[in-house]
Design a protein around this motif. Structure first.
Motif, mmCIF file in Angstrom:
data_model
loop_
_atom_site.group_PDB
_atom_site.id
_atom_site.type_symbol
_atom_site.label_atom_id
_atom_site.label_comp_id
_atom_site.label_asym_id
_atom_site.label_seq_id
_atom_site.Cartn_x
_atom_site.Cartn_y
_atom_site.Cartn_z
ATOM 1 N N LEU A 1 0.846 -1.194 0.000
ATOM 2 C CA LEU A 1 0.000 0.000 0.000
ATOM 3 C C LEU A 1 0.881 1.244 0.000
ATOM 4 O O LEU A 1 0.784 2.116 0.858
ATOM 5 N N GLU A 2 1.744 1.311 -1.008
ATOM 6 C CA GLU A 2 2.742 2.376 -1.064
ATOM 7 C C GLU A 2 2.117 3.768 -1.182
ATOM 8 O O GLU A 2 2.732 4.775 -0.829
ATOM 9 N N GLN A 3 0.857 3.823 -1.676
ATOM 10 C CA GLN A 3 0.200 5.123 -1.806
ATOM 11 C C GLN A 3 -0.107 5.756 -0.456
ATOM 12 O O GLN A 3 -0.372 6.966 -0.383
ATOM 13 N N HIS A 4 -0.050 4.956 0.603
ATOM 14 C CA HIS A 4 -0.336 5.458 1.943
ATOM 15 C C HIS A 4 0.931 5.612 2.790
ATOM 16 O O HIS A 4 0.845 5.826 3.996
ATOM 17 N N ALA A 5 2.090 5.493 2.152
ATOM 18 C CA ALA A 5 3.357 5.544 2.901
ATOM 19 C C ALA A 5 4.368 6.407 2.147
ATOM 20 O O ALA A 5 4.142 6.824 1.003
ATOM 21 N N LYS A 6 5.452 6.687 2.802
ATOM 22 C CA LYS A 6 6.581 7.396 2.183
ATOM 23 C C LYS A 6 7.859 6.715 2.661
ATOM 24 O O LYS A 6 8.174 6.743 3.860
ATOM 25 N N ASN A 7 8.568 6.107 1.736
ATOM 26 C CA ASN A 7 9.739 5.299 2.084
ATOM 27 C C ASN A 7 10.898 6.206 2.518
ATOM 28 O O ASN A 7 11.414 7.010 1.728
ATOM 29 N N ALA A 8 11.289 6.080 3.783
ATOM 30 C CA ALA A 8 12.358 6.928 4.321
ATOM 31 C C ALA A 8 13.700 6.654 3.638
ATOM 32 O O ALA A 8 14.536 7.556 3.533
ATOM 33 N N VAL A 9 13.898 5.423 3.142
ATOM 34 C CA VAL A 9 15.144 5.121 2.428
ATOM 35 C C VAL A 9 15.188 5.884 1.107
ATOM 36 O O VAL A 9 16.235 6.412 0.713
ATOM 37 N N PHE A 10 14.043 5.953 0.421
ATOM 38 C CA PHE A 10 13.988 6.724 -0.819
ATOM 39 C C PHE A 10 14.239 8.204 -0.548
ATOM 40 O O PHE A 10 14.922 8.884 -1.324
ATOM 41 N N GLU A 11 13.691 8.701 0.556
ATOM 42 C CA GLU A 11 13.930 10.096 0.935
ATOM 43 C C GLU A 11 15.415 10.331 1.223
ATOM 44 O O GLU A 11 15.992 11.338 0.812
ATOM 45 N N ALA A 12 16.028 9.378 1.927
ATOM 46 C CA ALA A 12 17.455 9.495 2.228
ATOM 47 C C ALA A 12 18.280 9.458 0.951
ATOM 48 O O ALA A 12 19.281 10.182 0.812
ATOM 49 N N SER A 13 17.851 8.646 -0.016
ATOM 50 C CA SER A 13 18.599 8.563 -1.271
ATOM 51 C C SER A 13 18.500 9.874 -2.053
ATOM 52 O O SER A 13 19.464 10.279 -2.721
ATOM 53 N N ARG A 14 17.349 10.551 -1.970
ATOM 54 C CA ARG A 14 17.219 11.856 -2.624
ATOM 55 C C ARG A 14 18.164 12.869 -1.989
ATOM 56 O O ARG A 14 18.808 13.674 -2.682
ATOM 57 N N PHE A 15 18.254 12.802 -0.661
ATOM 58 C CA PHE A 15 19.165 13.704 0.044
ATOM 59 C C PHE A 15 20.615 13.420 -0.339
ATOM 60 O O PHE A 15 21.391 14.350 -0.615
ATOM 61 N N ILE A 16 20.998 12.155 -0.380
ATOM 62 C CA ILE A 16 22.377 11.794 -0.730
ATOM 63 C C ILE A 16 22.708 12.271 -2.138
ATOM 64 O O ILE A 16 23.781 12.852 -2.390
ATOM 65 N N SER A 17 21.795 12.051 -3.068
ATOM 66 C CA SER A 17 22.024 12.490 -4.452
ATOM 67 C C SER A 17 22.196 14.001 -4.522
ATOM 68 O O SER A 17 23.069 14.508 -5.244
ATOM 69 N N ALA A 18 21.372 14.725 -3.763
ATOM 70 C CA ALA A 18 21.472 16.181 -3.768
ATOM 71 C C ALA A 18 22.799 16.650 -3.184
ATOM 72 O O ALA A 18 23.401 17.625 -3.676
ATOM 73 N N MET A 19 23.296 15.965 -2.146
ATOM 74 C CA MET A 19 24.594 16.321 -1.580
ATOM 75 C C MET A 19 25.715 16.079 -2.587
ATOM 76 O O MET A 19 26.641 16.894 -2.713
ATOM 77 N N LEU A 20 25.638 14.992 -3.324
ATOM 78 C CA LEU A 20 26.667 14.691 -4.316
ATOM 79 C C LEU A 20 26.612 15.672 -5.483
ATOM 80 O O LEU A 20 27.645 15.981 -6.094
ATOM 81 N N ASP A 21 25.422 16.175 -5.786
ATOM 82 C CA ASP A 21 25.268 17.138 -6.878
ATOM 83 C C ASP A 21 25.642 18.558 -6.456
ATOM 84 O O ASP A 21 25.781 19.441 -7.321
ATOM 85 N N ASN A 22 25.776 18.781 -5.158
ATOM 86 C CA ASN A 22 26.083 20.112 -4.639
ATOM 87 C C ASN A 22 27.280 20.041 -3.696
ATOM 88 O O ASN A 22 27.136 20.112 -2.476
ATOM 89 N N PRO A 23 28.485 19.878 -4.247
ATOM 90 C CA PRO A 23 29.671 19.760 -3.388
ATOM 91 C C PRO A 23 29.854 20.996 -2.521
ATOM 92 O O PRO A 23 29.460 22.101 -2.889
ATOM 93 N N ILE A 24 30.449 20.779 -1.368
ATOM 94 C CA ILE A 24 30.601 21.863 -0.394
ATOM 95 C C ILE A 24 31.589 22.911 -0.880
ATOM 96 O O ILE A 24 31.393 24.118 -0.687
ATOM 97 N N ASP A 25 32.681 22.486 -1.518
ATOM 98 C CA ASP A 25 33.648 23.423 -2.106
ATOM 99 C C ASP A 25 34.513 22.657 -3.096
ATOM 100 O O ASP A 25 34.353 21.444 -3.279
ATOM 101 N N ASN A 26 35.423 23.386 -3.726
ATOM 102 C CA ASN A 26 36.299 22.785 -4.741
ATOM 103 C C ASN A 26 37.753 22.687 -4.298
ATOM 104 O O ASN A 26 38.639 22.489 -5.125
#
Length: 382
Positions: free
Chosen positions: A203-228
């Motif tokens: 019943l995925e329509q009634h839930a939000k997978n925290a692992v998927f949310e964490a993966s979105r965060f990880i991807s965003a961190m990798l796409d936005n490096p802190i400095d060069n």
């Protein structure tokens, strides 16, 4: 095969199972070796951590060798080719001999080279100018509580400030002699708890997978490096070291995912700046999470000075290689010493096998390392 004093001592230390912060007798063994040479020896213990502080001679300059006797856990010992605390000497396809076992590279081989170099120098010059010191801790691989920072406070109180500090940690990148680490990035850890909505897997329509949310965060961190990076330091890094989620049941969508993250930061950053960056990335993605940050150590850098000049010249004399200066790789307890105003560098074996299964170090490199330290002492203690 006849082993040198350095390799014999390194082998003896590797055979002692001293998983952080348990010294398990390493420092007692070393103290017994130092005592006949006239070292003044003090054990300083705190919070389950044991530290050995030893000095030979008086006055300036004070050259301090810094190391640690603890090692990281072995992991599954059945994945090792030989028992990890066997101290076995093996011959590889390159025809060279290697000391095998946990801690052989990080850093009992370096410990042995530092100790044997001090003793060889003292044998040659028993009435040497200045002071030669040794500081060993049993909690470098852990949280350092009661370790080197605790001893540094003692040194400050006693007004014992080293002029030079040489750390026998693995510093070379590809071949022995190719790199001196004249600094390291800072160390920052974070626990990030990402929230979703727990629910039934069907019943995925009634839930939000925290692992998927964490993966979105990880991807965003990798796409936005802190400095060069900077002139002296590589870019600030972001790594996920541990991740946990779920109830243990296969049919439950996890509502919480916990990340353990590590940042190695350069001189552009502060923990506060990094935390701000991470929170902004999470906010931009609409991630529901909580964060807790803990600084483990600041970056340090020795740009120039007699120590670098003496060590570089000694490396060239022994290996024929001109080392580069660098700050890449892990941190070390040098971060606690450098802020005393002490010229601080790391130079030791090649770092490609540290913390790995089948850790080992070339015995020829350990003997060369000992000779380099002796020559460096000769140049510093004139």
């Amino acid at each position: 095969m006849e082993l040198s004093k350095t390799v014999n001592l390194a082998k003896e230390l590797v055979c002692i199972k001293s998983v952080t912060p348990d010294d398990n007798g390493c420092q007692d063994l070393i103290a017994k070796i130092l005592e006949p040479y006239g070292f003044s020896i003090r054990f300083i213990s705190s919070n389950g951590t044991k530290n050995l502080l030893a000095f030979h001679g008086t006055g300036a300059p004070l050259t301090l060798f810094l190391g640690h006797t603890d090692v990281v856990p072995t992991g599954d010992e059945t994945t090792w080719d030989y028992p990890p605390f066997s101290g076995k000497i093996i011959t590889k396809d390159d025809g060279k001999h290697y000391l095998y076992g946990r801690g052989s590279s990080d850093m009992k081989g370096g410990d042995a080279a530092m100790i044997c170099a001090m003793l060889e120098y003292i044998e040659q010059k028993p009435d040497h100018k200045g002071t030669i010191g040794l500081l060993l801790t049993s909690n470098e691989e852990g949280d350092a509580v009661g370790g080197t920072p605790y001893v540094v406070e003692f040194l400050k109180k006693e007004n014992i400030i080293p002029d030079y500090c040489i750390i026998g940690e693995c510093s070379c990148d590809e071949v022995f002699g190719d790199s001196i680490k004249n600094g390291r990035r800072g160390d920052l850890n974070a626990t990030i708890v990402v929230n979703g909505i727990q629910g039934h897997a069907a019943l995925e329509q009634h839930a939000k997978n925290a692992v998927f949310e964490a993966s979105r965060f990880i991807s965003a961190m990798l796409d936005n490096p802190i400095d060069n990076g900077t002139q002296f330091f590589p870019p600030t890094s972001f790594q996920v070291s541990n991740i946990s989620a779920g109830t243990g049941a296969d049919n439950v969508i996890p509502g919480v995912c916990t990340l353990r993250c590590n940042f190695r930061w350069n001189d552009l950053q502060t923990p506060e700046k990094i935390e701000k960056h991470v929170r902004e990335v999470a906010k931009s993605c609409g991630i529901d999470c909580t964060m807790d940050f803990r600084e483990e150590g600041k970056p340090f850098l020795t740009k120039e000075g007699l120590l670098i000049d003496a060590l570089k010249a000694s490396i060239i004399e022994v290996t024929g290689i001109t080392p580069s200066l660098g700050t890449s790789g892990g941190t070390s307890d040098g971060r606690f010493i450098r802020h005393l105003g002490t010229q601080t560098v790391e130079f030791g074996p090649v770092s490609n096998l540290i913390h790995k299964v089948n850790e080992m170090v070339c015995t020829e490199d350990l003997d060369s390392l000992t000779r380099i330290y002796v020559k460096t002492l000769e140049k510093l203690m004139k």
